[in-house]
Design a protein around this motif. Structure first.
Motif, PDB file in Angstrom:
ATOM      1  N   TYR A  84     -98.129  43.646  41.155  1.00 54.62           N
ATOM      2  CA  TYR A  84     -99.098  42.882  40.346  1.00 54.62           C
ATOM      3  C   TYR A  84     -99.160  43.397  38.909  1.00 54.62           C
ATOM      4  O   TYR A  84     -99.610  42.692  38.023  1.00 54.62           O
ATOM      5  CB  TYR A  84    -100.490  42.926  40.984  1.00 54.62           C
ATOM      6  N   THR A  85     -98.722  44.652  38.707  1.00 58.25           N
ATOM      7  CA  THR A  85     -98.666  45.150  37.330  1.00 58.25           C
ATOM      8  C   THR A  85     -97.500  44.489  36.596  1.00 58.25           C
ATOM      9  O   THR A  85     -97.359  44.633  35.394  1.00 58.25           O
ATOM     10  CB  THR A  85     -98.506  46.696  37.264  1.00 58.25           C
ATOM     11  N   ARG A  86     -96.643  43.776  37.333  1.00 61.91           N
ATOM     12  CA  ARG A  86     -95.496  43.105  36.687  1.00 61.91           C
ATOM     13  C   ARG A  86     -95.576  41.579  36.754  1.00 61.91           C
ATOM     14  O   ARG A  86     -94.840  40.901  36.061  1.00 61.91           O
ATOM     15  CB  ARG A  86     -94.184  43.565  37.342  1.00 61.91           C
ATOM     16  N   THR A  87     -96.481  41.053  37.619  1.00 62.05           N
ATOM     17  CA  THR A  87     -96.515  39.590  37.754  1.00 62.05           C
ATOM     18  C   THR A  87     -97.588  38.969  36.862  1.00 62.05           C
ATOM     19  O   THR A  87     -97.830  37.773  36.925  1.00 62.05           O
ATOM     20  CB  THR A  87     -96.800  39.160  39.208  1.00 62.05           C
ATOM     21  N   ASN A  88     -98.248  39.797  36.045  1.00 64.51           N
ATOM     22  CA  ASN A  88     -99.312  39.229  35.196  1.00 64.51           C
ATOM     23  C   ASN A  88     -98.767  38.938  33.801  1.00 64.51           C
ATOM     24  O   ASN A  88     -97.690  39.396  33.427  1.00 64.51           O
ATOM     25  CB  ASN A  88    -100.508  40.186  35.143  1.00 64.51           C
ATOM     26  N   MET A  89     -99.528  38.181  33.013  1.00 62.37           N
ATOM     27  CA  MET A  89     -99.023  37.688  31.717  1.00 62.37           C
ATOM     28  C   MET A  89     -98.623  38.799  30.755  1.00 62.37           C
ATOM     29  O   MET A  89     -97.718  38.634  29.951  1.00 62.37           O
ATOM     30  CB  MET A  89    -100.061  36.772  31.058  1.00 62.37           C
ATOM     31  N   LEU A  90     -99.298  39.928  30.874  1.00 58.64           N
ATOM     32  CA  LEU A  90     -99.040  41.016  29.932  1.00 58.64           C
ATOM     33  C   LEU A  90     -97.636  41.595  30.107  1.00 58.64           C
ATOM     34  O   LEU A  90     -97.093  42.227  29.209  1.00 58.64           O
ATOM     35  CB  LEU A  90    -100.121  42.102  30.144  1.00 58.64           C
ATOM     36  N   SER A  91     -97.052  41.378  31.287  1.00 58.90           N
ATOM     37  CA  SER A  91     -95.719  41.937  31.555  1.00 58.90           C
ATOM     38  C   SER A  91     -94.649  40.863  31.595  1.00 58.90           C
ATOM     39  O   SER A  91     -93.555  41.103  32.110  1.00 58.90           O
ATOM     40  CB  SER A  91     -95.721  42.650  32.912  1.00 58.90           C
TER      41      SER A  91
END
Ligand code: HEM
Length: 403
Positions: A84-91
């Protein structure tokens, strides 16, 4: 020649990142460095370079858009539960970034946020009601954190009563945002939060309400707008980014004002200075020290240095916000500063989605504190205050005050 070590947990750096960055900005503004776990990263510290990196389409968020298969294979493996630290807009990069951001951007426009003003004011007042008779409080635990947590929890539609649990999880999660290694404690926190959010999604599928989670769950059910992992990533990023940052603006901002009595007196005398004071406190305290990771998708020249394709780049917001080439007397707090185009919220396509909300919360938090507690003063000597060791954000552990 061996690379210099960049250790964001070095106690000297945690205590005073400004001194470290001032040296770097002067001597090596485009510095290739090695992190404690051996990963190599470029540090950008000049305002112009930081601003350019934020808008450069060759500086991407998803390593798959920048790195060779060999470079990807060398990256430290991360457990599945950290996805989830990679599937959000910031990533993410366009077009996924654009699609994800568009799903929630309406809720965060200045006009929508302005409608929250009475509620944010009521929350600030209730928090001060609870401590008013005591004559003392810990600003961090009793004001700076509960205010933005309550606001974002209500926007999302998750029970505010669970806020201590969010804080515990997000404390752990922040220690594992890349390039930091995912520790077992952080992985457990990510799993705990994901399970918790799944419960909230289930509730909203059964009983829709007027909140962001309902909107997101419906977008996920529509099929092509939001995958299951992206739904988790979205709720996670809104919840964590929604308060870890603003809490530190409030905490560090109160400290900065108490340490600059002439500025505090000016603000007391003229509350119309509040919007400009909030901008200056954002610049001066930089609640987010370093941006999230970027990767060079091509060889990128910065000054006379070439950052090779596929390498990791950290833009240092704290350093840019104190660059004397951009801000006259950058280490002076001046709440009347004009031409204050700080980079505290980033810049470019990933410019902070929550900036209007953070500004509103900052204005109300500082304004209410000053209005209701006019003889506010530090409850301990400044030198005894300590900062949370953290890679990306800067915030006080505690801030005792008397009034
Ligand atoms: C003083 C408070 C805040 C500060 C200093 C701050 C800072 C930042 C910065 C620097 C970025 C860009 C990071 C990068 O490009 O690597 C960012 C992005 C973001 N922030 Fe904030 N933030 C604050 C408050 C908030 C709030 C209240 C929310 C509410 C949900 C929020 C949600 C986000 C989101 C979702 C992004 C990602 C935007 C994108 O990728 O398009 N932030 N923030």
């Amino acid at each position: 020649m061996s690379l210099p070590l960049f250790n964001p947990f070095d106690p000297q750096y945690v205590a005073d990142p400004h001194a470290y960055y001032a040296r770097l900005r002067q001597t090596a503004p485009v510095q290739r460095a090695v992190l404690p776990d051996g990963q190599v990263v470029w540090l950008l510290t000049r305002y112009d370079d930081v601003e350019a990196a934020f808008t450069d389409p060759r500086m991407v968020k998803d390593p798959r858009n920048a790195c060779s298969p060999e470079q990807l294979a060398r990256m430290p493996a991360r457990p599945q539960s950290t996805r989830y630290t990679r599937t959000n807009m910031l990533s993410r990069d366009a077009p996924d970034h654009t699609r994800l951001r568009r799903l929630v951007s309406k809720a965060f426009t200045p006009r929508m946020v302005e409608q929250l003003r009475p509620r944010v004011q009521a929350i600030a007042d209730a928090l001060l009601d609870a401590v008013a008779a005591r004559g003392e409080m810990n600003v961090i635990d009793e004001y700076a954190f509960p205010l933005p947590i309550t606001v974002i929890a209500e926007m999302l539609g998750v029970p505010v009563a669970d806020r201590d649990q969010f804080r515990e999880w997000s404390d752990a999660i922040l220690t594992a945002i890349p390039p930091q290694p995912a520790t077992p404690v952080a992985v457990a926190a990510l799993e705990g939060l994901a399970q918790y959010l799944e419960g909230r999604f289930e509730e909203r599928r059964r009983a829709p309400a007027e909140d962001l989670i309902t909107g997101l769950v419906q977008a996920e059910e529509a099929g092509d707008k939001l995958s299951k992992d992206e739904l988790q990533g979205m709720a996670y990023v809104l919840l964590v980014a929604g308060y870890e940052t603003t809490a530190n603006l409030i905490g560090s901002g109160v400290l900065a004002l108490l340490q600059h009595p002439n500025q505090l007196a000016k603000l007391w005398a003229d509350p119309t200075l509040m919007p400009s004071a909030v901008e200056e406190l954002l610049r001066f305290t930089s609640p987010v020290k370093t941006s999230t990771l970027r990767y060079a998708a091509a060889d990128v020249s910065v000054g006379d240095v070439v950052i090779p394709k596929g390498e990791m780049v950290l833009v240092i917001i704290t350093a840019a916000n104190r660059d004397p080439a951009r801000f006259p007397s950058p280490d002076t707090l001046d709440i009347t500063r004009s031409d204050n185009k700080h980079l505290a919220f980033g810049h470019g396509v990933h410019y902070c989605l929550g900036a209007p909300l953070a500004r509103l919360e900052g204005e109300i938090a500082f304004g209410t504190l000053l209005r209701r507690l006019p003889d506010l003063r530090l409850g301990v000597a400044s030198e005894t205050l300590t900062w949370r060791p953290s890679f990306g954000v800067r915030g006080l552990e505690r801030l005792p005050v008397r009034f």
